[in-house]
Design a protein around this motif. Structure first.
Motif, mmCIF file in Angstrom:
data_model
loop_
_atom_site.group_PDB
_atom_site.id
_atom_site.type_symbol
_atom_site.label_atom_id
_atom_site.label_comp_id
_atom_site.label_asym_id
_atom_site.label_seq_id
_atom_site.Cartn_x
_atom_site.Cartn_y
_atom_site.Cartn_z
ATOM 1 N N ARG A 8 13.096 -97.444 36.780
ATOM 2 C CA ARG A 8 12.965 -96.434 37.659
ATOM 3 C C ARG A 8 13.800 -95.396 37.524
ATOM 4 O O ARG A 8 13.614 -94.076 37.584
ATOM 5 C CB ARG A 8 12.851 -97.098 39.135
ATOM 6 C CG ARG A 8 11.800 -97.861 39.459
ATOM 7 C CD ARG A 8 11.587 -98.433 40.855
ATOM 8 N NE ARG A 8 13.005 -99.148 41.260
ATOM 9 C CZ ARG A 8 13.180 -100.271 41.516
ATOM 10 N NH1 ARG A 8 12.022 -101.110 40.899
ATOM 11 N NH2 ARG A 8 14.181 -101.121 41.937
ATOM 12 N N ALA A 9 15.158 -95.897 37.283
ATOM 13 C CA ALA A 9 16.152 -94.322 37.114
ATOM 14 C C ALA A 9 15.905 -93.862 35.839
ATOM 15 O O ALA A 9 15.763 -92.497 35.853
ATOM 16 C CB ALA A 9 17.492 -95.055 37.085
ATOM 17 N N ALA A 10 15.299 -94.639 34.685
ATOM 18 C CA ALA A 10 15.131 -93.685 33.362
ATOM 19 C C ALA A 10 13.591 -92.967 33.748
ATOM 20 O O ALA A 10 13.662 -91.912 33.130
ATOM 21 C CB ALA A 10 14.957 -94.900 32.536
ATOM 22 N N ALA A 12 12.854 -91.449 36.496
ATOM 23 C CA ALA A 12 13.393 -90.412 37.061
ATOM 24 C C ALA A 12 14.156 -89.246 36.417
ATOM 25 O O ALA A 12 13.634 -88.072 36.466
ATOM 26 C CB ALA A 12 14.285 -90.844 38.204
ATOM 27 N N ASP A 13 14.930 -89.666 35.294
ATOM 28 C CA ASP A 13 15.312 -88.683 34.472
ATOM 29 C C ASP A 13 14.366 -88.095 33.623
ATOM 30 O O ASP A 13 14.361 -86.909 33.146
ATOM 31 C CB ASP A 13 16.520 -89.518 33.723
ATOM 32 C CG ASP A 13 17.767 -90.246 34.313
ATOM 33 O OD1 ASP A 13 18.099 -89.261 35.588
ATOM 34 O OD2 ASP A 13 18.608 -90.889 33.731
ATOM 35 N N LYS A 14 13.465 -88.656 33.113
ATOM 36 C CA LYS A 14 12.329 -88.475 32.252
ATOM 37 C C LYS A 14 11.603 -87.308 32.833
ATOM 38 O O LYS A 14 11.400 -86.066 32.111
ATOM 39 C CB LYS A 14 11.838 -89.531 31.883
ATOM 40 C CG LYS A 14 10.641 -89.339 30.719
ATOM 41 C CD LYS A 14 10.915 -89.310 29.447
ATOM 42 C CE LYS A 14 10.150 -89.129 28.332
ATOM 43 N NZ LYS A 14 10.686 -88.927 27.090
ATOM 44 N N ALA A 16 12.287 -85.654 35.517
ATOM 45 C CA ALA A 16 13.126 -84.681 36.439
ATOM 46 C C ALA A 16 12.939 -83.074 35.686
ATOM 47 O O ALA A 16 12.869 -83.049 34.436
ATOM 48 C CB ALA A 16 14.628 -84.629 36.491
ATOM 49 N N GLY A 23 13.755 -80.368 40.570
ATOM 50 C CA GLY A 23 14.311 -81.596 41.105
ATOM 51 C C GLY A 23 13.855 -82.391 42.289
ATOM 52 O O GLY A 23 14.576 -83.302 42.384
ATOM 53 N N HIS A 26 12.230 -88.358 43.307
ATOM 54 C CA HIS A 26 12.962 -89.524 44.322
ATOM 55 C C HIS A 26 12.467 -90.873 43.954
ATOM 56 O O HIS A 26 11.214 -91.330 43.918
ATOM 57 C CB HIS A 26 12.571 -89.257 45.849
ATOM 58 C CG HIS A 26 13.090 -88.145 46.136
ATOM 59 N ND1 HIS A 26 14.228 -87.322 46.149
ATOM 60 C CD2 HIS A 26 12.377 -86.527 46.366
ATOM 61 C CE1 HIS A 26 14.012 -85.950 46.597
ATOM 62 N NE2 HIS A 26 12.616 -85.798 46.638
ATOM 63 N N ARG A 93 5.267 -85.596 30.054
ATOM 64 C CA ARG A 93 6.512 -86.437 29.688
ATOM 65 C C ARG A 93 6.499 -88.026 29.274
ATOM 66 O O ARG A 93 7.401 -88.608 28.705
ATOM 67 C CB ARG A 93 7.156 -86.020 30.854
ATOM 68 C CG ARG A 93 7.915 -84.772 30.959
ATOM 69 C CD ARG A 93 8.999 -84.657 30.116
ATOM 70 N NE ARG A 93 9.659 -83.207 30.410
ATOM 71 C CZ ARG A 93 10.477 -82.638 31.046
ATOM 72 N NH1 ARG A 93 10.951 -83.333 32.155
ATOM 73 N NH2 ARG A 93 10.393 -81.487 31.325
ATOM 74 N N LEU A 99 11.233 -94.848 26.934
ATOM 75 C CA LEU A 99 12.369 -94.779 27.943
ATOM 76 C C LEU A 99 13.776 -95.245 27.182
ATOM 77 O O LEU A 99 14.529 -95.667 27.673
ATOM 78 C CB LEU A 99 12.148 -95.832 29.066
ATOM 79 C CG LEU A 99 10.927 -95.482 30.095
ATOM 80 C CD1 LEU A 99 10.870 -96.248 31.024
ATOM 81 C CD2 LEU A 99 11.089 -93.917 30.369
ATOM 82 N N ASN A 100 13.815 -94.794 25.891
ATOM 83 C CA ASN A 100 15.074 -94.700 25.049
ATOM 84 C C ASN A 100 15.381 -96.220 24.948
ATOM 85 O O ASN A 100 16.593 -96.700 25.100
ATOM 86 C CB ASN A 100 16.276 -94.256 25.970
ATOM 87 C CG ASN A 100 16.124 -92.605 26.147
ATOM 88 O OD1 ASN A 100 15.678 -91.860 25.097
ATOM 89 N ND2 ASN A 100 16.524 -91.924 27.172
#
Length: 141
Positions: A8-10, A12-14, A16, A23, A26, A93, A99-100
């Motif tokens: 989920r965090a990855a 969000a970064d992807k 944003a 920005g 959430h 995106r 996701l890296n």
């Protein structure tokens, strides 16, 4: 931390900084959004299935996670075109991303649009559901 939280965090970064939502990204599905925070994206996960093995390791579970990216808008105009623009940006995106290295694959599997009128504004949401294939490295230890 569970891999689902990392995913989920990855994501969000992807996503944003997209042109339409900026920005306003959430993590979580139940966030209350004011008109000033729209358009916005919400990222959350739900169903997950597991199977064995993955990459030939009998101790590892392969996991297929359903990840939702939901765009929300409020506008005086019919929101369909704005929702489609959000989907276009997110899909660009998310296309062909691992996701890296966090996941093996992401695949868009379902899109759902909802629109309702709220007085002078029209409220819209578009939910893009992705199947995310991964395994939990902690299972290998």
């Amino acid at each position: 931390m569970h891999v689902r939280a990392l995913i989920r965090a990855a994501v969000a970064d992807k996503i944003a900084g997209l042109p339409t939502t900026g920005g306003n990204v959430h993590i979580g599905r139940s966030r209350v959004l004011t008109p000033a925070q729209l358009p916005a994206l919400l990222i959350y996960t739900h169903d997950e299935t597991s199977d064995r093995p993955i990459d030939g390791n009998p101790a590892s579970l392969g996991r297929d996670l359903t990840l939702a990216i939901e765009g929300r808008v409020a506008t005086v105009l019919p929101p369909d075109d704005l929702l489609d623009q959000i989907a276009f940006e997110v899909e660009g995106r998310m296309r062909d991303t691992n996701l890296n290295g966090l996941v093996f694959d992401t695949l868009l599997t379902h899109t759902q649009v909802e629109v309702a009128a709220d007085g002078e504004r029209q409220i819209g949401a578009i939910r893009l559901e992705y199947r995310v294939r991964y395994h939990d490295p902690a299972e290998d230890e």
